[in-house]
Every structure is written in C-alpha cells, then in structure tokens.
Motif scaffolding. Structure first.
Motif, PDB file in Angstrom:
ATOM      1  N   UNK A 351       0.976  -1.043   0.435  1.00  0.00           N
ATOM      2  CA  UNK A 351      -0.089   0.421  -0.135  1.00  0.00           C
ATOM      3  C   UNK A 351       0.645   1.268  -0.256  1.00  0.00           C
ATOM      4  N   UNK A 352      -0.058   2.347  -0.139  1.00  0.00           N
ATOM      5  CA  UNK A 352       0.398   3.528  -0.624  1.00  0.00           C
ATOM      6  C   UNK A 352       1.366   3.823   0.649  1.00  0.00           C
ATOM      7  N   UNK A 353       0.499   4.247   1.504  1.00  0.00           N
ATOM      8  CA  UNK A 353       1.135   4.534   2.692  1.00  0.00           C
ATOM      9  C   UNK A 353       2.166   4.038   3.560  1.00  0.00           C
ATOM     10  N   UNK A 354       2.315   2.757   3.174  1.00  0.00           N
ATOM     11  CA  UNK A 354       3.815   2.109   4.202  1.00  0.00           C
ATOM     12  C   UNK A 354       4.389   2.327   2.958  1.00  0.00           C
ATOM     13  N   UNK A 355       4.759   2.069   2.366  1.00  0.00           N
ATOM     14  CA  UNK A 355       5.574   2.832   0.873  1.00  0.00           C
ATOM     15  C   UNK A 355       6.472   3.651   1.249  1.00  0.00           C
ATOM     16  N   UNK A 356       5.707   5.204   2.045  1.00  0.00           N
ATOM     17  CA  UNK A 356       6.381   5.886   1.838  1.00  0.00           C
ATOM     18  C   UNK A 356       7.399   5.876   3.472  1.00  0.00           C
ATOM     19  N   UNK A 357       7.363   5.384   3.605  1.00  0.00           N
ATOM     20  CA  UNK A 357       8.419   4.894   5.315  1.00  0.00           C
ATOM     21  C   UNK A 357       9.888   4.774   4.184  1.00  0.00           C
TER      22      UNK A 357
END
Length: 389
Positions: A351-357
């Motif tokens: 998912x994109x939110x977790x990828x932003x880590x």
C-alpha cells in the motif's frame, strides 16, 4: 550597464529556472500518464525504473563531455535534448514512444545536472558572498511555476500534449537567448581524466548523501500527487506538489544566510529531522491539511541538502571539480530516478502509505553520513596543520 559576472549569474539562473519548470511539468503530469495508459502502481514503478537505468548508461557520455568541453557546451546540448524529450512525453501515444522519451529525458537531465552545477561553482568564484544556494532556490521557483502552470492545465482539462509542447517552446526561447551569456573557458586544466573506478571515501560519502536526498526529493515529486489523489482523494492533486515546492524555494533562497549562522552539520541534522517528522505526519494522519503540513516539512528539510553537498564537493581532491560533480551526480541521478519505482513496487505489495516509510529511512541517513563527512574534513585539516608545523 550590468557587469559581466552579473550577466553570467542571470544567464545561469535562467537555466536553473527552466530546469525546474521542465522537471515539475513532467512530475506533476505523472498521474495523468498513469491514467492515460491505465497503469497499476507496479506498472508505473516498472516505467519509472527506465530512468535510473538510462542514467547509468549515460555515465560514460556525461563523463566524456565534462572532461572534453567547457561546461556550457554539454549544458546547451543536453538542454535541447531535455526539451525534445519533454515534448515526446506529451506526444507519446504508445508505450514505445514513451519509453524512448524517458530514456532521452533521463540521460539529458543527468548531463544538465553536472554542467549546471559546475557552472554554479565557477560563477561563485567571482562573488564574495555565497550564491550557490540561490541557484537551487531559483530551480525551485521554476518548479513552482511549472506546477502552477500544470495546475491550470489540469483544471481546464488541457491535454498533456499541448501542455508540454508549450513548455518546450518556451524553453527553446530561453536557451537560445541565454547561451551567449554563460561563463566560458571553465574547463579545468588538470584532473580531467575520467575513469570508471572506485571513488575516494570522501567523494563516496558525498555521493551517498545526494543519493538519499534524491530518493526523498525525487520520490516526493513523483508520488505526492498520486498520494493526494488516491489516499486523500483530492481531484486537484497538484496542491501538495505546489506547497512542497514553495517550502523548498523559501528555504533554498535563505540557505546561504543559514550557512553563515549555523554549521552545515547542524543544518544536515535539522533537515533529517524535518523529513522524518513530516513524512510520519502524512502517513499517520492522511487528511488534506495534515498531509500538506507534512509535505511542507519535507520541503523545508530536503531543500538545503543539494547546495550544501555541492559546496562540500569543491573540497574534494584527486579530480577537477567537473569530474567530482559528475561522480557525485551519478549517485544523485540514480537516487532521483530509483526512489520512485521503489515506492511503486512497495505500494503494490504493502500500500502507498506504508511505502512512504522509504522517505523516513532516507531522511535518517543524513545523520550518520554527514557526521562521517565532517569527521573526514577534520582529519584533513589536522593532517594539513601537522604538515605545516
């Protein structure tokens, strides 16, 4: 009458401005390209992987150009290619044409980065006060103008073809009129032998710093619009990009003064904290205003990393400045273009939110890397002092 050095500064500023306009015009239209070709996040990641691959292919070419000619020659050639690639991106009606355009876009942008930063250091030598940061600030102003124009084009549903064609024509006028004013005869007399070999520890450390800066900056350029569109559900998805660029610009226009008041090591640390905290806010609280605040913090945090690192590059030994910048820019270009596809692949799986880590990790790396760089400089100073004594 405007002095010669002021004319050179104005001309180079025009190239920085145009580079910012062109890059933000491309980046702000990535969601459009994704929709037009019906790409998934993984598909977009695969497409964006073309950029770092092309940048690596362009290493021998860019190294030869900066060693062979004054920096204004490769700057002009690559600027023509850059504008052509931007036009082709808008024109592309097939995946094949789009891939060709992105290959040309990547290679020409790599050469521009080397030549334009070499020019900036050469112009800096003619001024007593620091001005390198202001050039990067002007690049960010170009980014703001580009995304403002993109927002208007998107709002009034102007096709990507007419949008990027108009930017290319404007750019052609700029480079034809400004080229005669660029600084001449800045080719170094020694240290111009470009070899594909392991760089010194100092150059490698600077390279890794711009690598992580590029991952953070490049990833934000390419994915913040997608984040606002798909996670925050905003139709006018360029707001985050615009605010990010405004904050970068404000910070870059003041970075020269900040370097006079604070140590670079302190500014690297502050930038690291702002990036990590800003991305964390955007991930944990995915609403419009919290995301905009988070992206603003990232803009302030990442803004000074490039100008400070290129200033430190002037202290490198063994090679001439153009070659040092060429080596460091290799890390930068790969990071700029590698970050976005990594985000795409991670977004597909987690998912994109977790990828932003990834941005949080990239921001953190400036703390240990900057410490090693300044430890290295202190060691050099100590060795020089001992030799004098």
């Amino acid at each position: 009458m405007i002095a010669s050095n002021q004319k050179q500064r104005i001309a180079l500023s025009a190239y920085f401005l145009l580079s910012g306009i062109c890059f933000s015009s491309w980046a702000s239209r990535i969601p459009t390209i994704k929709a037009n070709f019906n790409f998934s996040a993984e598909d977009l990641g695969n497409l964006l992987m073309i950029l770092p691959a092309s940048a690596i292919i362009g290493i021998p070419l860019s190294g030869w150009l900066v060693a062979k000619f004054d920096s204004r020659i490769p700057l002009q050639i690559s600027s023509f290619a850059f504008l052509l690639s931007l036009f082709l991106i808008g024109f592309a009606d097939s995946l094949f044409v789009l891939i060709i355009a992105l290959v040309l876009f990547s290679i020409s942008m790599r050469i521009i980065n080397i030549a334009i930063n070499t020019q900036s250091i050469s112009v800096q030598e003619k001024f007593k006060k620091r001005i390198v940061g202001s050039f990067h600030g002007i690049w960010s102003i170009g980014g703001i103008l580009g995304v403002l124009f993109s927002t208007i084009m998107i709002k009034y549903q102007i096709s990507i073809f007419w949008h990027l064609l108009s930017v290319s024509i404007f750019g052609l006028i700029i480079i034809l009129s400004m080229f005669p004013l660029l600084i001449k005869n800045d080719k170094a007399k020694t240290g111009n032998s470009f070899k594909l070999e392991k760089p010194s520890k100092y150059i490698a450390l600077l390279g890794f710093m711009v690598f992580f800066a590029a991952i953070c900056e490049g990833g934000m350029y390419d994915w913040n619009g997608v984040y606002l569109k798909e996670i925050v559900k905003q139709e006018v998805f360029t707001y985050g990009y615009l605010l990010f660029m405004v904050c970068m610009t404000i910070s870059r226009l003041t970075i020269d003064r900040l370097m006079e008041k604070f140590s670079m090591q302190t500014l690297y640390f502050a930038g690291s904290i702002l990036i990590m905290f800003g991305v964390s806010i955007a991930i944990i609280f995915p609403t419009l205003w919290t995301v905009l605040i988070g992206f603003s913090m990232v803009g302030f945090g990442v803004s000074g990393l490039y100008p400070m690192t290129f200033i430190l590059a002037a202290k490198a030994k063994k090679y001439s400045l153009p070659i040092v910048i060429s080596i460091i820019s290799t890390y930068s270009t790969v990071g700029m273009f590698l970050g976005p596809p990594i985000i795409g692949y991670l977004a597909h799986v987690f998912g994109l939110q977790k990828a932003f880590i990834v941005f949080i990790i990239g921001g953190f790396m400036f703390i240990p890397l900057s410490k090693m760089v300044f430890d290295h400089l202190k060691m050099w100073e100590k060795t020089s002092t001992n030799q004098v004594n």
